[in-house]
Design a protein around this motif. Sequence first.
Motif, mmCIF file in Angstrom:
data_model
loop_
_atom_site.group_PDB
_atom_site.id
_atom_site.type_symbol
_atom_site.label_atom_id
_atom_site.label_comp_id
_atom_site.label_asym_id
_atom_site.label_seq_id
_atom_site.Cartn_x
_atom_site.Cartn_y
_atom_site.Cartn_z
ATOM 1 N N GLY A 24 24.638 55.735 115.602
ATOM 2 C CA GLY A 24 23.918 54.540 115.164
ATOM 3 C C GLY A 24 22.555 54.879 114.603
ATOM 4 N N THR A 25 21.891 55.827 115.242
ATOM 5 C CA THR A 25 20.582 56.265 114.770
ATOM 6 C C THR A 25 20.686 56.894 113.388
ATOM 7 O OG1 THR A 25 19.787 56.620 117.020
ATOM 8 C CG2 THR A 25 18.646 57.811 115.273
ATOM 9 N N SER A 26 21.749 57.661 113.183
ATOM 10 C CA SER A 26 21.979 58.271 111.875
ATOM 11 C C SER A 26 22.187 57.219 110.798
ATOM 12 C CB SER A 26 23.193 59.205 111.949
ATOM 13 O OG SER A 26 23.464 59.786 110.696
ATOM 14 N N PHE A 27 22.977 56.198 111.105
ATOM 15 C CA PHE A 27 23.211 55.119 110.140
ATOM 16 C C PHE A 27 21.934 54.320 109.881
ATOM 17 C CE2 PHE A 27 27.868 55.384 111.246
ATOM 18 C CZ PHE A 27 28.297 55.704 109.960
ATOM 19 N N LEU A 28 21.148 54.091 110.926
ATOM 20 C CA LEU A 28 19.887 53.375 110.753
ATOM 21 C C LEU A 28 18.965 54.163 109.827
ATOM 22 C CD1 LEU A 28 18.376 50.805 111.717
ATOM 23 C CD2 LEU A 28 17.421 52.187 113.570
ATOM 24 N N GLY A 29 18.950 55.479 109.994
ATOM 25 C CA GLY A 29 18.135 56.326 109.142
ATOM 26 C C GLY A 29 18.615 56.402 107.707
ATOM 27 N N ALA A 30 19.879 56.038 107.487
ATOM 28 C CA ALA A 30 20.436 56.001 106.134
ATOM 29 C C ALA A 30 20.406 54.584 105.561
ATOM 30 C CB ALA A 30 21.868 56.520 106.142
ATOM 31 N N PHE A 31 19.756 53.653 106.265
ATOM 32 C CA PHE A 31 19.669 52.250 105.868
ATOM 33 C C PHE A 31 21.038 51.586 105.757
ATOM 34 C CE2 PHE A 31 15.911 54.310 103.789
ATOM 35 C CZ PHE A 31 14.952 53.772 104.617
ATOM 36 N N GLU A 32 21.993 52.045 106.544
ATOM 37 C CA GLU A 32 23.318 51.435 106.590
ATOM 38 C C GLU A 32 23.386 50.607 107.873
ATOM 39 O OE1 GLU A 32 26.367 54.394 106.010
ATOM 40 O OE2 GLU A 32 25.227 55.357 104.397
ATOM 41 N N PHE A 33 22.873 49.385 107.764
ATOM 42 C CA PHE A 33 22.590 48.602 108.963
ATOM 43 C C PHE A 33 23.843 48.059 109.645
ATOM 44 C CE2 PHE A 33 18.705 47.800 106.217
ATOM 45 C CZ PHE A 33 18.004 48.850 106.774
ATOM 46 N N SER A 34 24.840 47.641 108.889
ATOM 47 C CA SER A 34 26.077 47.134 109.507
ATOM 48 C C SER A 34 26.769 48.232 110.297
ATOM 49 C CB SER A 34 27.027 46.598 108.425
ATOM 50 O OG SER A 34 26.472 45.468 107.791
ATOM 51 N N GLU A 35 26.786 49.441 109.730
ATOM 52 C CA GLU A 35 27.396 50.568 110.430
ATOM 53 C C GLU A 35 26.605 50.917 111.689
ATOM 54 O OE1 GLU A 35 26.810 50.322 107.289
ATOM 55 O OE2 GLU A 35 28.689 50.696 106.197
ATOM 56 N N ALA A 36 25.275 50.793 111.588
ATOM 57 C CA ALA A 36 24.426 51.051 112.758
ATOM 58 C C ALA A 36 24.740 50.069 113.879
ATOM 59 C CB ALA A 36 22.951 50.966 112.365
ATOM 60 N N VAL A 37 24.918 48.797 113.527
ATOM 61 C CA VAL A 37 25.269 47.778 114.522
ATOM 62 C C VAL A 37 26.571 48.154 115.223
ATOM 63 C CG1 VAL A 37 26.029 45.390 114.841
ATOM 64 C CG2 VAL A 37 24.036 45.880 113.415
#
Length: 227
Positions: A15-28
């Motif tokens: 999730g942290t990786s996705f947040l850092g890539a600005f992929e918010f739905s995937e982070a959720v």
Amino acid sequence: FSGFYSVESLHEIMGTSFLGAFEFSEAVREFEQAGKMVHVLLADPFLIHIKDCHDCDYEKAGAMTMTKLDLARELVKLEKEAGTSSPRQAEACYKLGNACYNLTDFGNNWSATRYYWSPPYYVEWVRDKPDTAYDDCFKALGYYNKALTLTKDKELAARCCFMASKCEQNMFYTSNDYGVDAAGDARKNAKYRTYFKILKDKYADTQFYKEAIGECTYFKHYLAKGK
């Protein structure tokens, strides 16, 4: 590898990786499977100042309860508002800009996108990997620019314009142009002064403009020297 990390911890890392890539739905999606392993944020991710003051933000945060999951969910909601024509569209873009800025190394929640801070590694990495939360604010700049275009509120426009100028300044710090003129490059490089000019030409009658002059030495220098 799996013997050292719980399944929940691995979801937190993803999730942290996705947040850092600005992929918010995937982070959720990942954070929702991380349970209690989801980290709490250090400060309000939407809080912005003329001069960055991370320690001030940490002190204000007090007993912060917002987690990375809470932030990712809010950013998904804001993305929908930013993509829909409505009276809240410009404000949603501005808030997204603030959050994306704060997720970078320049913001108050850089730790939401990675687990350690290492300047030498960071500088080399961002030059090769654009569009991540380690980089020089491209994502935030895009949202500030969109909000600037959409809003009818001159005070908000002035704020967006100034924050866009901060993004430009940070882009300079992480570019190959930085260090060419060590005596004053941070103030004198005209290539990174687009939004200072817009702020001066269009929003000099705003209250925020006066505040920016009072607090930002770079802007004061620009007004005095014209570059």
